[in-house]
Write an enzyme that holds these catalytic residues in place. Structure first.
Site, PDB file in Angstrom:
ATOM      1  N   GLY A  16      19.767  -6.057  -2.761  1.00 55.18           N
ATOM      2  CA  GLY A  16      18.720  -6.406  -1.820  1.00 55.18           C
ATOM      3  C   GLY A  16      17.724  -7.413  -2.354  1.00 55.18           C
ATOM      4  O   GLY A  16      18.074  -8.339  -3.090  1.00 55.18           O
ATOM      5  N   ASP A  53      14.296   4.869 -13.433  1.00 55.94           N
ATOM      6  CA  ASP A  53      13.919   5.592 -12.224  1.00 55.94           C
ATOM      7  C   ASP A  53      12.403   5.672 -12.235  1.00 55.94           C
ATOM      8  O   ASP A  53      11.815   6.384 -13.054  1.00 55.94           O
ATOM      9  CB  ASP A  53      14.538   6.991 -12.234  1.00 55.94           C
ATOM     10  CG  ASP A  53      14.147   7.826 -11.019  1.00 55.94           C
ATOM     11  OD1 ASP A  53      13.270   7.393 -10.237  1.00 55.94           O
ATOM     12  OD2 ASP A  53      14.693   8.934 -10.871  1.00 55.94           O
ATOM     13  N   TYR A 141       6.499   5.982   5.338  1.00 50.26           N
ATOM     14  CA  TYR A 141       6.614   4.707   4.622  1.00 50.26           C
ATOM     15  C   TYR A 141       5.328   3.896   4.769  1.00 50.26           C
ATOM     16  O   TYR A 141       4.807   3.346   3.788  1.00 50.26           O
ATOM     17  CB  TYR A 141       7.812   3.927   5.174  1.00 50.26           C
ATOM     18  CG  TYR A 141       8.042   2.577   4.530  1.00 50.26           C
ATOM     19  CD1 TYR A 141       8.833   2.454   3.400  1.00 50.26           C
ATOM     20  CD2 TYR A 141       7.474   1.417   5.062  1.00 50.26           C
ATOM     21  CE1 TYR A 141       9.059   1.213   2.810  1.00 50.26           C
ATOM     22  CE2 TYR A 141       7.687   0.182   4.484  1.00 50.26           C
ATOM     23  CZ  TYR A 141       8.479   0.088   3.355  1.00 50.26           C
ATOM     24  OH  TYR A 141       8.683  -1.146   2.767  1.00 50.26           O
ATOM     25  N   LYS A 145       2.944   2.734   1.702  1.00 49.10           N
ATOM     26  CA  LYS A 145       2.691   1.315   1.436  1.00 49.10           C
ATOM     27  C   LYS A 145       1.200   0.997   1.534  1.00 49.10           C
ATOM     28  O   LYS A 145       0.679   0.161   0.788  1.00 49.10           O
ATOM     29  CB  LYS A 145       3.501   0.444   2.397  1.00 49.10           C
ATOM     30  CG  LYS A 145       4.947   0.267   1.985  1.00 49.10           C
ATOM     31  CD  LYS A 145       5.056  -0.415   0.619  1.00 49.10           C
ATOM     32  CE  LYS A 145       6.464  -0.729   0.219  1.00 49.10           C
ATOM     33  NZ  LYS A 145       6.539  -1.303  -1.167  1.00 49.10           N
ATOM     34  N   THR A 176      18.236  -7.083   4.595  1.00 47.31           N
ATOM     35  CA  THR A 176      18.776  -6.322   3.473  1.00 47.31           C
ATOM     36  C   THR A 176      19.418  -5.039   3.997  1.00 47.31           C
ATOM     37  O   THR A 176      19.359  -4.735   5.197  1.00 47.31           O
ATOM     38  CB  THR A 176      17.668  -5.957   2.476  1.00 47.31           C
ATOM     39  OG1 THR A 176      16.730  -5.078   3.113  1.00 47.31           O
ATOM     40  CG2 THR A 176      16.935  -7.204   1.973  1.00 47.31           C
TER      41      THR A 176
END
Length: 232
Positions: A16, A53, A141, A145, A176
């Protein structure tokens, strides 16, 4: 900040937008570490894969030891659970915050001292137009963000005197895997990567990369009525 000769770490660089960022940095003469949870999935020639990670502090610490010569950190790794705030599995809501907020914070805490010790450099946090505007279907999300945007602003001020510039990239939908199921206009991620790296080289604190992000930014001054005109 000139990219040529710099050493960069890009998180989520195996696919991506992260892969496009890593490729753009390579093309401009940087040495690039490509962070991924499974480094075997990194297939970009010329980069050094790093197991990473960002939700695991031990993994972040190990990456900081391995890539201690970094002067450019790009926090791109993210999650997209599709969770709303009221009805979704709370674990998905927490994952969004653990990734975008706490994961980004963990990376900056680990790498900023090293960047400063290496003579200074830049941190770029890949944000979103949804840092400024919430879509209810993906409220988790949007909230994460937005928190990452606030984090970016606070760290920018805190690190400015230590030779570490903190920038934020705001962008709408890119073509993506994460947006594969959405029938919406999408930017070319390679072009957004070019814009992002141009912004780093121009020492910009805020990189607003596409028309979607520019429209949302313009609407902020209008308050709730401008951003959410359909509310009763």
């Amino acid at each position: 900040m000139k990219i040529a000769g710099r050493t960069a770490l890009v998180t989520g660089a195996n696919r991506g937008f992260g892969r496009h960022l890593a490729a753009e940095l390579l093309a401009r003469g940087a040495t690039v570490y490509a962070g991924a949870r499974n480094p075997d999935t990194v297939d970009l020639p010329g980069v050094t894969p790093v197991r990473l990670d960002i939700t695991d502090p031990a993994s972040v610490a190990a990456a900081a030891e391995l890539a201690g010569d970094v002067t450019l950190l790009v926090n791109n790794a993210g999650s997209g659970t599709g969770a709303d705030l009221l009805d979704a599995d709370p674990a998905k809501v927490r994952l969004e915050m653990e990734t975008h907020y706490f994961g980004t914070l963990e990376m900056v805490r680990a790498f900023a001292p090293r960047i400063a010790a290496n003579g200074g450099g830049t941190v770029l946090n890949v944000l979103s137009a949804l840092s400024w505007f919430a879509l209810p279907d993906v409220g988790a999300y949007s909230a994460a963000k937005s928190a990452e945007w606030a984090l970016t602003n606070a760290l920018r001020a805190q690190l400015a005197g230590r030779g570490v510039r903190v920038a934020g990239l705001h962008v709408g939908y890119m073509d993506t895997d994460m947006t594969a199921g959405l029938d919406v206009p999408k930017s070319d991620p390679a072009e957004i990567a070019r814009i992002a790296v141009d912004g780093i080289e121009s020492d910009r604190y805020e990189i607003v990369a596409d028309d979607t992000a520019r429209r949302v930014l313009a609407g902020l001054s209008g308050g709730v009525a401008a951003l959410y005109p359909d509310l009763p």
